[in-house]
Design an enzyme around this catalytic site. Structure first.
Site, PDB file in Angstrom:
ATOM      1  N   LYS A 183      48.683  -3.146  46.249  1.00 38.43           N
ATOM      2  CA  LYS A 183      48.740  -1.809  46.822  1.00 38.43           C
ATOM      3  C   LYS A 183      47.388  -1.119  46.724  1.00 38.43           C
ATOM      4  O   LYS A 183      46.801  -1.139  45.656  1.00 38.43           O
ATOM      5  CB  LYS A 183      49.789  -1.003  46.057  1.00 38.43           C
TER       6      LYS A 183
ATOM      7  N   LYS B 240      47.222  -2.501  41.628  1.00 37.47           N
ATOM      8  CA  LYS B 240      47.285  -1.188  42.257  1.00 37.47           C
ATOM      9  C   LYS B 240      45.931  -0.516  42.086  1.00 37.47           C
ATOM     10  O   LYS B 240      45.483  -0.273  40.962  1.00 37.47           O
ATOM     11  CB  LYS B 240      48.386  -0.336  41.636  1.00 37.47           C
TER      12      LYS B 240
HETATM   13  C1  PBG Z   1      53.275   6.845  41.868  1.00 35.62           C
HETATM   14  C2  PBG Z   1      53.088   6.241  43.206  1.00 35.62           C
HETATM   15  C3  PBG Z   1      52.092   6.534  44.172  1.00 35.62           C
HETATM   16  C4  PBG Z   1      52.431   5.800  45.311  1.00 35.62           C
HETATM   17  C5  PBG Z   1      53.564   5.055  44.996  1.00 35.62           C
HETATM   18  N1  PBG Z   1      53.953   5.333  43.679  1.00 35.62           N
HETATM   19  C6  PBG Z   1      50.971   7.508  44.172  1.00 35.62           C
HETATM   20  C7  PBG Z   1      49.899   7.401  43.185  1.00 35.62           C
HETATM   21  O1  PBG Z   1      49.767   6.436  42.433  1.00 35.62           O
HETATM   22  O2  PBG Z   1      49.150   8.370  43.105  1.00 35.62           O
HETATM   23  C8  PBG Z   1      51.698   5.842  46.627  1.00 35.62           C
HETATM   24  C9  PBG Z   1      52.462   5.367  47.825  1.00 35.62           C
HETATM   25  C10 PBG Z   1      51.872   5.708  49.131  1.00 35.62           C
HETATM   26  O3  PBG Z   1      50.749   6.245  49.246  1.00 35.62           O
HETATM   27  O4  PBG Z   1      52.545   5.432  50.128  1.00 35.62           O
HETATM   28  N2  PBG Z   1      52.613   6.295  40.806  1.00 35.62           N
END
Ligand code: PBG
Length: 325
Positions: free
Chosen positions: A249, A196
């Protein structure tokens, strides 16, 4: 004489169907959904046209419709009032919290639909971070694990089938696995957000949950987008810690990471086609600059081609309708 004419295999729709290498079906789709308190309440998300925050009653109806379209899994996110957030995200493991009630309601109404639940502190944290913030603004890893474990067990108790740690703390997959097993949830799946990245593509999602960090950024825990080898290191660790499914991601700008991981693991791989990617397509399409539906289908297929088994996407419902046509 020209012996090789690759165009021969493209001459008709039928031959193109026959030689097609990748296929997208509704079985590949996971629909992210946002839940809020209230009854018969639905609030649009301006930066994500077509996406809504839904109260539990409407959420249940939406899940039933997605199930009837052939979608096997939804990923739920709670949008909480600021007044309920605190430094230690205590609401995240309240067995009667909004999220736990939503999970129970969905499971009851649509028992075969897989429920995936996000594990990270940010929707519940007054600091807007995925971990505990110390007095000198450090994100404390090991203190956070304890909270993530409680959150995971509470979600599993409510009926979550797939726990999705999105926080990027070190060692969290193993820590959560132990906690789930200790509580008897040895069959609860862990889909780890393995690679991520610290990304600007999450903007609209943070609007949806009002969960942006109050100070600083997420770069001390989410990965640097310049890095690729590091994703393989995270892959190895998540495998060793017992992850069942690995996720990359964001998706679109990270197809090389998916492809790399595909060659280095036997586990299933998911991509998260995130909010900013959805917003870009919607915005350009609203302006009439691109054919939104065609771009959506091309984009979703690119994840399959890169090696994904499944895709979390805000396009899930729209794509399912196209696929069912
Ligand atoms: C929370 C989380 C996030 C997303 C999914 N879970 C945001 C972040 O890490 O700031 C983003 C999903 C998206 O942008 O569609 N940790």
């Amino acid at each position: 004489m020209m012996i090789y004419r690759p165009r021969r295999n493209r001459t008709s729709n039928s031959i193109r169907r026959l030689v097609r290498e990748n296929h997208l079906t509704t079985n590949d789709l996971i629909a992210p959904l946002f839940v809020i308190e209230g009854e018969n309440k639905s609030i649009a998300i301006d930066s994500m046209p077509g996406q809504l925050r839904l109260s539990i009653d409407l959420l249940v109806k939406e899940v039933q419709e997605l199930w009837s379209l052939g979608i096997p899994c939804v990923s739920l996110f709670p949008a909480l009032d600021d007044s309920i957030k605190d430094k230690y995200a205590t609401e995240s493991y309240n067995d009667d919290g909004l999220f736990q009630r939503a999970i129970r309601a969905v499971k009851k109404a649509c028992p075969d639909m897989l429920i995936m639940t996000d594990v990270a502190m940010d929707p519940y944290s007054s600091d807007g971070h995925d971990g505990v913030v110390s007095d000198n603004n450090e994100i404390l890893n090991d203190e956070t694990l304890e909270i993530l474990a409680k959150m995971s067990v509470s979600q599993a108790k409510a009926g979550s089938d797939i726990i999705g740690p999105s926080d990027m703390m070190d060692g969290r997959v193993g820590y959560i696995r132990d906690a789930l097993d200790d509580a008897g949830f040895y069959n609860t799946i862990i889909m780890s957000y393995t690679a991520k990245y610290a990304s600007a593509f999450y903007g609209p999602f943070r609007d949806a949950l009002d969960s942006a960090p109050k100070s600083g950024d997420k770069k001390t825990y989410q990965m640097d987008f310049s890095n690729k080898r590091e994703a393989l290191r995270e892959t190895i660790l998540d495998e060793q810690e017992g992850a069942d499914i690995l996720m990359v991601k964001p998706g679109l700008s990270y197809l090389d990471i998916i492809s790399d991981m595909r060659s280095n693991t036997t586990l299933p791989i998911a991509a998260y086609n995130v909010s900013g990617e959805y917003a870009m397509v919607k915005a350009a399409s609203e302006k009439g600059w691109i054919d939104g539906e065609a771009v959506m289908m091309e984009m979703l297929m690119s994840f399959k081609r890169a090696g994904c088994d499944m895709i979390l996407t805000y396009f899930a419902k729209e794509a399912a309708k196209v696929l069912n046509r």
